[in-house]
Design a protein around this motif. Structure first.
Motif, PDB file in Angstrom:
ATOM      1  N   GLU A  28       0.822  -1.206   0.000  1.00  8.89           N
ATOM      2  CA  GLU A  28       0.000   0.000   0.000  1.00  8.89           C
ATOM      3  C   GLU A  28       0.864   1.267   0.000  1.00  8.89           C
ATOM      4  OE1 GLU A  28      -2.677  -0.548   3.296  1.00  8.89           O
ATOM      5  OE2 GLU A  28      -3.787  -2.107   2.247  1.00  8.89           O
ATOM      6  N   LEU A  29       1.930   1.266   0.766  1.00  7.74           N
ATOM      7  CA  LEU A  29       2.810   2.436   0.814  1.00  7.74           C
ATOM      8  C   LEU A  29       3.538   2.645  -0.512  1.00  7.74           C
ATOM      9  CD1 LEU A  29       4.243   1.922   4.397  1.00  7.74           C
ATOM     10  CD2 LEU A  29       2.754   3.796   3.659  1.00  7.74           C
ATOM     11  N   ILE A  30       4.029   1.558  -1.089  1.00  7.79           N
ATOM     12  CA  ILE A  30       4.755   1.671  -2.353  1.00  7.79           C
ATOM     13  C   ILE A  30       3.826   2.126  -3.466  1.00  7.79           C
ATOM     14  CG2 ILE A  30       5.971   0.371  -4.151  1.00  7.79           C
ATOM     15  CD1 ILE A  30       7.131  -1.364  -1.843  1.00  7.79           C
ATOM     16  N   THR A  31       2.649   1.510  -3.579  1.00  6.16           N
ATOM     17  CA  THR A  31       1.734   1.901  -4.659  1.00  6.16           C
ATOM     18  C   THR A  31       1.219   3.324  -4.476  1.00  6.16           C
ATOM     19  OG1 THR A  31      -0.096   0.739  -3.554  1.00  6.16           O
ATOM     20  CG2 THR A  31       1.082  -0.445  -5.307  1.00  6.16           C
ATOM     21  N   MET A  46       8.772   0.598 -10.075  1.00  2.42           N
ATOM     22  CA  MET A  46       7.968  -0.573  -9.747  1.00  2.42           C
ATOM     23  C   MET A  46       8.829  -1.743  -9.275  1.00  2.42           C
ATOM     24  SD  MET A  46       5.114  -0.531 -12.809  1.00  2.42           S
ATOM     25  CE  MET A  46       5.125  -2.286 -12.859  1.00  2.42           C
ATOM     26  N   ALA A  47      10.110  -1.724  -9.543  1.00  2.00           N
ATOM     27  CA  ALA A  47      10.999  -2.850  -9.237  1.00  2.00           C
ATOM     28  C   ALA A  47      10.877  -3.357  -7.799  1.00  2.00           C
ATOM     29  CB  ALA A  47      12.442  -2.486  -9.565  1.00  2.00           C
ATOM     30  N   PRO A  48      10.787  -2.500  -6.783  1.00  3.19           N
ATOM     31  CA  PRO A  48      10.676  -3.021  -5.420  1.00  3.19           C
ATOM     32  C   PRO A  48       9.452  -3.905  -5.195  1.00  3.19           C
ATOM     33  CG  PRO A  48      11.325  -0.725  -5.342  1.00  3.19           C
ATOM     34  CD  PRO A  48      10.968  -1.044  -6.774  1.00  3.19           C
ATOM     35  N   LEU A  49       8.414  -3.735  -5.999  1.00  2.00           N
ATOM     36  CA  LEU A  49       7.239  -4.591  -5.862  1.00  2.00           C
ATOM     37  C   LEU A  49       7.590  -6.057  -6.111  1.00  2.00           C
ATOM     38  CD1 LEU A  49       4.500  -2.438  -7.642  1.00  2.00           C
ATOM     39  CD2 LEU A  49       4.710  -2.887  -5.186  1.00  2.00           C
ATOM     40  N   ASN A  50       8.606  -6.305  -6.936  1.00  2.00           N
ATOM     41  CA  ASN A  50       9.030  -7.675  -7.224  1.00  2.00           C
ATOM     42  C   ASN A  50       9.504  -8.403  -5.970  1.00  2.00           C
ATOM     43  OD1 ASN A  50       8.554  -7.452  -9.999  1.00  2.00           O
ATOM     44  ND2 ASN A  50      10.567  -6.586 -10.340  1.00  2.00           N
ATOM     45  N   PHE A  51      10.023  -7.666  -5.019  1.00  2.51           N
ATOM     46  CA  PHE A  51      10.583  -8.275  -3.820  1.00  2.51           C
ATOM     47  C   PHE A  51       9.534  -8.569  -2.752  1.00  2.51           C
ATOM     48  CE2 PHE A  51      13.955  -5.752  -5.793  1.00  2.51           C
ATOM     49  CZ  PHE A  51      14.862  -6.766  -6.052  1.00  2.51           C
ATOM     50  N   ILE A  61      -0.360  -4.286 -11.326  1.00  2.00           N
ATOM     51  CA  ILE A  61       0.364  -4.056 -12.577  1.00  2.00           C
ATOM     52  C   ILE A  61      -0.599  -4.138 -13.774  1.00  2.00           C
ATOM     53  CG2 ILE A  61       2.115  -5.002 -14.149  1.00  2.00           C
ATOM     54  CD1 ILE A  61       3.709  -5.770 -11.592  1.00  2.00           C
ATOM     55  N   LYS A  62      -1.456  -5.152 -13.775  1.00  2.00           N
ATOM     56  CA  LYS A  62      -2.436  -5.287 -14.862  1.00  2.00           C
ATOM     57  C   LYS A  62      -3.337  -4.059 -14.937  1.00  2.00           C
ATOM     58  CE  LYS A  62      -2.800 -10.314 -14.779  1.00  2.00           C
ATOM     59  NZ  LYS A  62      -3.671 -11.439 -14.427  1.00  2.00           N
ATOM     60  N   LYS A  63      -3.808  -3.608 -13.799  1.00  2.00           N
ATOM     61  CA  LYS A  63      -4.668  -2.425 -13.752  1.00  2.00           C
ATOM     62  C   LYS A  63      -3.920  -1.200 -14.276  1.00  2.00           C
ATOM     63  CE  LYS A  63      -7.242   0.491 -10.601  1.00  2.00           C
ATOM     64  NZ  LYS A  63      -7.463   0.854  -9.219  1.00  2.00           N
TER      65      LYS A  63
END
Length: 68
Positions: A28-31, A46-51, A61-63
């Motif tokens: 939630e914080l990252i997005t 967006m890269a940190p979301l991978n972790f 990501i799709k949205k």
């Protein structure tokens, strides 16, 4: 102009969030941070979301792709 330092600083801050919070809170914080991101940096930001290894990441990501 492309600012590598800006990307590195963002990724470091997001990695700290991932370590500090549970997956849902970190997501939630990252997005939330990504909402204000310049489009030219979105892929790198967006890269940190991978972790996170958190299922809602793919839906987000799709949205985001559909909005483009």
């Amino acid at each position: 102009m492309y600012d590598k330092e800006k990307i590195e600083n963002f990724q470091i801050r997001m990695e700290e969030l991932i370590e500090k919070f549970d997956k849902k809170q970190a997501f939630e914080l990252i997005t939330t941070e990504l909402k204000d991101c310049e489009d030219k940096y979105l892929t790198e930001f967006m890269a940190p979301l991978n972790f996170l290894n958190y299922e809602p990441v793919l839906d987000w990501i799709k949205k985001k792709c559909k909005e483009e």
